[in-house]
Design a protein around this motif. Structure first.
Motif: not given
Length: 141
Positions: A110-131
């Motif tokens: 479990v990690e806290w990351i900066y918003p600019g890094d979220v899309s790069k770190k997420l694995t699944y398209n569904s999570d990227k879409k909601v982001w």
């Protein structure tokens, strides 16, 4: 075919005047995701909101409050040779308290990351879409 309904959160906090987003790595499939879980698996009368708050705390150790909702995300997956359509109700949530080292077994990291890094770190398209939607709904201050 089976239908599943889950709820979860995109949790943010401000630290040193910078926003951070909470993400977690699942112990089973090792993908980086936002915390979520099945609605009604603990309490049949549990609401989407109650499920989201509970699941965020169980899976990440973070207590958070709901700020706003997001459009539900749906996707298909196969489990034990059965096709399942899953709909997830995500909420924008603000971190209140807690310790992310005290998460349950479902998450290996479990990690806290900066918003600019979220899309790069997420694995699944569904999570990227909601982001994509979530970014405009997270309060600035």
């Amino acid at each position: 075919m089976k239908f599943e309904f889950s709820a979860g959160g995109i949790v943010f906090k401000k630290q040193n005047n910078k926003k951070q987003i909470l993400i977690c790595q699942h112990s089973q499939h090792h993908g980086w995701v936002f915390p979520k879980g099945l609605i009604g698996d603990h309490n049949k009368k549990e609401s989407k909101e109650e499920t989201a708050i509970r699941e965020v705390e169980e899976e990440t150790g973070a207590k958070a409050k709901i700020i706003s909702d997001l459009k539900p995300i749906s996707y298909w997956y196969i489990w034990e040779q059965e096709k399942i359509k899953k709909t997830v109700y995500y909420f924008i949530m603000e971190f209140v308290s807690g310790d992310i080292t005290k998460h349950d077994f479902e998450m290996e990291n479990v990690e806290w990351i900066y918003p600019g890094d979220v899309s790069k770190k997420l694995t699944y398209n569904s999570d990227k879409k909601v982001w994509l939607e979530a970014q405009s709904k997270i309060p600035e201050s």
